[in-house]
Design a protein around this motif. Structure first.
Motif, mmCIF file in Angstrom:
data_model
loop_
_atom_site.group_PDB
_atom_site.id
_atom_site.type_symbol
_atom_site.label_atom_id
_atom_site.label_comp_id
_atom_site.label_asym_id
_atom_site.label_seq_id
_atom_site.Cartn_x
_atom_site.Cartn_y
_atom_site.Cartn_z
ATOM 1 N N GLN A 1 12.083 0.160 2.737
ATOM 2 C CA GLN A 1 11.167 0.751 3.707
ATOM 3 C C GLN A 1 11.359 2.258 3.800
ATOM 4 N N ALA A 2 12.610 2.720 3.762
ATOM 5 C CA ALA A 2 12.873 4.166 3.840
ATOM 6 C C ALA A 2 12.375 4.888 2.601
ATOM 7 N N LEU A 3 12.467 4.252 1.435
ATOM 8 C CA LEU A 3 12.002 4.880 0.201
ATOM 9 C C LEU A 3 10.475 4.937 0.137
ATOM 10 N N LEU A 4 9.822 3.871 0.569
ATOM 11 C CA LEU A 4 8.367 3.801 0.439
ATOM 12 C C LEU A 4 7.641 4.520 1.568
ATOM 13 N N ALA A 5 8.242 4.600 2.737
ATOM 14 C CA ALA A 5 7.579 5.245 3.876
ATOM 15 C C ALA A 5 8.595 6.085 4.639
ATOM 16 N N PRO A 6 9.064 7.185 4.047
ATOM 17 C CA PRO A 6 10.095 7.998 4.716
ATOM 18 C C PRO A 6 9.624 8.636 6.008
ATOM 19 N N GLY B 1 -10.044 3.946 7.713
ATOM 20 C CA GLY B 1 -8.912 3.282 7.097
ATOM 21 C C GLY B 1 -9.047 1.781 7.052
ATOM 22 N N SER B 2 -9.475 1.153 8.156
ATOM 23 C CA SER B 2 -9.584 -0.294 8.208
ATOM 24 C C SER B 2 -10.552 -0.691 9.310
ATOM 25 N N GLU C 1 0.830 -1.208 0.000
ATOM 26 C CA GLU C 1 0.000 0.000 0.000
ATOM 27 C C GLU C 1 0.863 1.256 0.000
ATOM 28 N N HIS C 2 1.966 1.244 0.749
ATOM 29 C CA HIS C 2 2.903 2.365 0.697
ATOM 30 C C HIS C 2 3.474 2.530 -0.710
ATOM 31 N N GLN C 3 3.819 1.411 -1.334
ATOM 32 C CA GLN C 3 4.384 1.456 -2.682
ATOM 33 C C GLN C 3 3.393 2.048 -3.678
ATOM 34 N N VAL C 4 2.147 1.589 -3.631
ATOM 35 C CA VAL C 4 1.125 2.101 -4.556
ATOM 36 C C VAL C 4 0.863 3.584 -4.291
ATOM 37 N N ALA D 1 9.325 -10.707 -0.201
ATOM 38 C CA ALA D 1 9.213 -11.015 1.226
ATOM 39 C C ALA D 1 8.562 -9.878 2.002
ATOM 40 N N LEU D 2 8.705 -8.645 1.516
ATOM 41 C CA LEU D 2 8.044 -7.504 2.154
ATOM 42 C C LEU D 2 6.577 -7.389 1.748
#
Length: 353
Positions: free
Chosen positions: A291-296, A319-320, A124-127, A221-222
Motif C-alpha cells: 500500500q505504501a509503494l502503490l499509494a504513498p 472519476g466514478s 488502479e493505484h498499481q496501474v 487479496a488486495l
C-alpha cells in the motif's frame, strides 16, 4: 411419525451446521490477520457438512481426515498428487483464502485464485504507478530503499540500482558463509539437477517459494495484479518477485544458511519459514508495504480485503458514477444519486407500468 421427526431433526441440524460454517463479511479476517500458509500434497481436499478437510486413504481402505482452518489461512499451496473438489474451492473463495498450485515441495508457483468481491482501488493505484516510466522508476527506487535501508538519489538509473543490489547480496552471502564456516557458496537453481544441489541452495529455493506463495496471496487479496512488476517483468509473477525481494535478506537467506548441514533442508526451510512468519508478523508488513509503494500520498487507506457489492462506471470528470442507473433522462448532465433511495427511485423509472 417418529422416523419422520427424526429425519427432519437431522436435516435441521445439518442445515444449521452449514449456516454456521458459511462466513459473513463481519466474520472474514483481513489478510494481515491470517495465520499462515498450508502446503499439502498426495491428499484429497473435500468439503463436508462440518468444513473443508484433507483426507488420505490407505491401501486397506482406511480414510483419515484433517480439518483445515480455512478462514485463518492466507493461502493453501497444493503440491503434486493433490485433488480438490468444487465445494471446497468455493469455501476457500468465500473465506478469501488464495489457492496456489505449486510444484513438488512447494517449489514453483503455477497459478492462483482471485476473489471476485475485491475492490479495484489498489489495482488502479498499481496501474497508475506502473504505466508511467518516471513513476515506475520512483517505485523501484523505494523498493531498493526498503530492502537495504539506504537513501537513493532521485535520478539514480535502474542499472545502477541493480549493481548496488548485487553488491549487497554478494556481501551478505560472504558474511553468512564465514559465519557458518561452510567455505565458498554460489547461488544455483537448476530444476533439472535438483537433488544434486547443496543444502543451502535447496533450503533457499524452498523458503523462497513459500515466500512467493505468501506474497502472491497478499497481492491477490488486495486485488492487485501479480503480473505488473516494477523491477521484474515478462512473467505473470513479476510483482510477486518484486515484493518478495524486500524480505529475502532478512528472512529466507539467513534461514537457508542456518540449514547448511540439514539432512532434509527443504522441509526444515518450510517449517523455519512458518516460524519466521509469526516472529516477523510478515503478512501485515507485506500489506502495508504494498500500500505504501502503490499509494504513498494516500491520506486514508482502506482495509486490505475490502469488498465491494456494486460496480461503478468510470467518468473522466468525476472519476466514478453509480452503475445500475439509467442515465437517458439526464442527457449530458453528470448526475450521481444523493442516496440509496434516490438510486432505487431512478431504477423504478425504467420499470414497465
Amino acid at each position: 411419525m417418529t422416523d419422520f421427526a427424526t429425519s427432519r431433526s437431522q436435516r435441521d441440524r445439518s442445515t444449521a451446521r452449514r449456516r454456521i460454517a458459511a462466513p459473513t463479511l463481519a466474520m472474514l479476517p483481513r489478510v494481515g490477520d491470517s495465520l499462515s500458509f498450508l502446503y499439502a500434497d498426495v491428499v484429497r481436499i473435500v468439503q463436508d457438512d462440518t468444513g473443508v478437510c484433507a483426507e488420505t486413504t490407505t491401501a486397506d481402505g482406511e480414510t483419515t481426515r484433517v480439518y483445515l482452518p480455512t478462514s485463518a489461512l492466507s493461502c493453501v499451496l497444493l503440491g503434486p498428487g493433490t485433488s480438490i473438489t468444487q465445494p471446497a474451492m468455493a469455501t476457500f473463495a468465500r473465506h478469501g483464502t488464495t489457492v496456489v498450485c505449486t510444484g513438488s515441495g512447494g517449489v514453483r508457483c503455477y497459478s492462483a485464485t482471485t476473489s471476485d468481491a475485491l475492490t479495484t482501488r489498489w489495482l488502479e493505484h498499481q496501474v497508475h504507478q506502473w504505466s508511467d516510466p518516471e513513476r515506475r522508476l520512483a517505485v523501484a527506487q523505494q523498493m531498493y530503499l526498503k530492502r537495504f535501508n539506504i537513501a537513493v538519489p532521485p535520478n539514480t538509473p535502474l542499472n545502477k540500482l541493480r549493481g548496488l543490489e548485487g553488491q549487497r547480496i554478494k556481501a551478505l552471502y560472504k558474511h553468512l558463509t564465514q559465519q557458518h564456516r561452510i567455505g565458498r557458496f554460489r547461488r544455483n537453481y537448476d530444476p533439472a539437477a535438483w537433488d544434486e544441489q547443496d543444502p543451502v541452495n535447496l533450503a533457499l529455493s524452498s523458503a523462497n517459494t513459500c515466500l512467493y506463495g505468501i506474497v502472491h496471496a497478499a497481492i491477490v487479496a488486495l486485488g492487485c495484479s501479480p503480473a505488473l512488476g516494477f523491477v521484474h517483468q515478462g512473467k505473470q509473477h513479476a510483482m510477486v518477485y518484486d515484493i518478495a525481494d524486500l524480505y529475502k535478506a532478512e528472512l529466507t537467506i539467513p534461514l537457508a544458511f542456518s540449514l547448511h548441514d540439514s539432512s532434509n533442508p527443504e522441509a526444515m526451510a518450510r517449517r523455519g519459514f512458518r516460524e519466521g512468519l509469526r516472529l516477523y508478523r510478515l503478512l501485515p508488513r507485506i500489506v502495508a508495504d504494498i500500500q505504501a509503494l502503490l499509494a504513498p500520498d494516500e491520506s486514508k487507506q482502506i482495509p486490505d480485503g475490502h469488498a465491494v457489492e456494486m460496480v461503478n462506471l468510470w467518468d473522466p470528470e468525476t472519476g466514478s458514477v453509480p452503475a445500475g442507473v439509467n442515465y437517458a433522462h439526464h442527457g449530458d448532465r453528470i448526475h450521481a444519486p444523493e442516496s440509496a433511495e434516490e438510486a432505487l427511485e431512478e431504477k423504478d423509472l425504467d420499470r414497465p407500468n
